[in-house]
Design a protein around this motif. Structure first.
Motif, PDB file in Angstrom:
ATOM      1  N   GLU A 261       0.828  -1.205   0.000  1.00 56.86           N
ATOM      2  CA  GLU A 261       0.000   0.000   0.000  1.00 56.86           C
ATOM      3  C   GLU A 261       0.861   1.254   0.000  1.00 56.86           C
ATOM      4  O   GLU A 261       0.605   2.200  -0.760  1.00 56.86           O
ATOM      5  N   GLU A 297      -7.359  -9.111   3.396  1.00 57.60           N
ATOM      6  CA  GLU A 297      -7.397  -7.702   2.999  1.00 57.60           C
ATOM      7  C   GLU A 297      -6.845  -7.494   1.605  1.00 57.60           C
ATOM      8  O   GLU A 297      -7.381  -6.719   0.813  1.00 57.60           O
ATOM      9  N   GLU A 300      -9.408  -8.518  -1.000  1.00 55.08           N
ATOM     10  CA  GLU A 300     -10.557  -7.627  -1.080  1.00 55.08           C
ATOM     11  C   GLU A 300     -10.208  -6.254  -1.646  1.00 55.08           C
ATOM     12  O   GLU A 300     -10.995  -5.664  -2.388  1.00 55.08           O
ATOM     13  N   LYS A 301      -9.032  -5.736  -1.308  1.00 60.65           N
ATOM     14  CA  LYS A 301      -8.690  -4.366  -1.673  1.00 60.65           C
ATOM     15  C   LYS A 301      -7.642  -4.263  -2.779  1.00 60.65           C
ATOM     16  O   LYS A 301      -7.593  -3.249  -3.481  1.00 60.65           O
ATOM     17  N   GLU A 304      -8.813  -3.556  -6.576  1.00 57.82           N
ATOM     18  CA  GLU A 304      -9.361  -2.216  -6.799  1.00 57.82           C
ATOM     19  C   GLU A 304      -8.292  -1.140  -6.666  1.00 57.82           C
ATOM     20  O   GLU A 304      -8.470  -0.017  -7.134  1.00 57.82           O
ATOM     21  N   MET A 305      -7.162  -1.492  -6.058  1.00 55.10           N
ATOM     22  CA  MET A 305      -6.034  -0.562  -5.961  1.00 55.10           C
ATOM     23  C   MET A 305      -5.066  -0.742  -7.127  1.00 55.10           C
ATOM     24  O   MET A 305      -4.014  -0.111  -7.166  1.00 55.10           O
TER      25      MET A 305
END
Length: 324
Positions: A261, A297, A300-301, A304-305
């Motif tokens: 991230e 996580e 799921e994320k 989309e990132m």
């Protein structure tokens, strides 16, 4: 003329195959995205061009560069080393967790939770100089074999990821390991296995002491964990040690989420990679419910990132360096 064209075309086909920088990757979207990214950031005429000094790529180790089931390989080493130490000094097996570990009873140790794991690591990883410890790791890697595959642990590295590391270095990247594994443990094999020198390995490290023994200065491993290189600790350690935000980060679990991230939140074009263990036939299939390498996580994320989700079963034609 027509025959000359056909001959030239046939001649070029093997050359094109030979020039594939990622031969163990199937020609799917994941491979395409990686190659397109590298081409863009290394082309001076491309608006996404990145100078060589800024081409930093960081990789988790366990589950990303080599396997991690049924438990992290370093912990298997810890149990084996504890059993050997107990032969000379049975008194070190002072708790049920230590006794179970020395017997190789992993299930009982895991039932003891985090405290039991730390107890085993503290006893098996301390009271010895760093040089002596790393010599023991090297010897273990030479003789130990995985109970399921029969392979030496350092041959259970992922061939597609080894190719990716080499490809990036050929394109001017500097590659680092940033892993929850022990710093002194990983530095033993990282250069031979991945081409990553010890100074480019970041990991969890325990307490150490400096002393003089027989007139010689030594650094010894002491009980206690000084820094855990996992979750939010990863970007903190990268900033503290490397001093540059990477433009590529790769992992396989939620322990790597913060690192990826932070990497992909920087300015300019960035690449996040998640290795998804989907291959129960050639390796293991696990994610949301696994006690080792849990991935929730990220699943799921991550998409989309814009992160690349690598499906091991579909995207890799080969798994281990030590087996086809």
């Amino acid at each position: 003329m027509r025959h000359y064209f056909l001959s030239a075309l046939l001649f070029c086909v093997p050359l094109m195959s030979f020039g594939d920088p990622l031969p163990s990757w199937n020609n799917n979207e994941a491979k395409k995205q990686i190659i397109e990214f590298v081409a863009a950031v290394t082309d001076p005429s491309d608006p996404d061009y990145v100078t060589p000094a800024q081409r930093i790529a960081v990789f988790d180790n366990d589950g990303t560069l080599w396997a991690e089931q049924p438990v992290y390989f370093q912990f298997i080493f810890a149990m084996d080393r504890l059993a050997n130490l107990a032969k000379d000094d049975p008194a070190i097996l002072s708790t049920p967790a230590l006794q179970a570990a020395a017997k190789g009873d992993l299930d009982t140790v895991l039932q003891g939770g985090h405290d039991a794991l730390i107890e085993v690591v503290n006893v098996s990883h301390s009271g010895v100089t760093v040089d002596e410890f790393q010599a023991d790791v090297a010897e273990w890697l030479d003789i130990a074999r995985h109970t399921s595959t029969g392979l030496p642990y350092n041959q259970m590295t992922y061939q597609p990821m080894v190719e990716l590391l080499s490809y990036l270095r050929d394109e001017g990247f500097k590659t680092f390991i940033v892993s929850g594994g022990g710093l002194h443990f990983m530095r033993v094999f990282a250069e031979d296995a991945y081409g990553i020198p010890p100074e480019q390995v970041l990991g969890t490290y325990g307490e150490t002491t400096f002393d003089t023994t027989n007139g010689q200065p030594v650094i010894a491993k002491a009980p206690g964990i000084a820094f855990v290189d996992d979750k939010e600790g990863k970007p903190i350690n990268i900033e503290r040690t490397i001093g540059r935000r990477p433009i590529i980060a790769a992992g396989n679990s939620d322990g790597d989420f913060a690192m990826i991230e932070w990497t992909t939140a920087g300015d300019g074009r960035r690449l996040g990679i998640l290795v998804h263990h989907t291959d129960a036939k050639r390796e293991w299939a696990y994610d949301r419910e696994s006690p080792v390498g849990k991935l929730v996580e990220g699943l799921e994320k991550g998409p989309e990132m814009g992160w690349v989700l690598v499906d091991m079963a579909n995207d890799w034609s080969r798994i281990y360096t030590g087996a086809n």
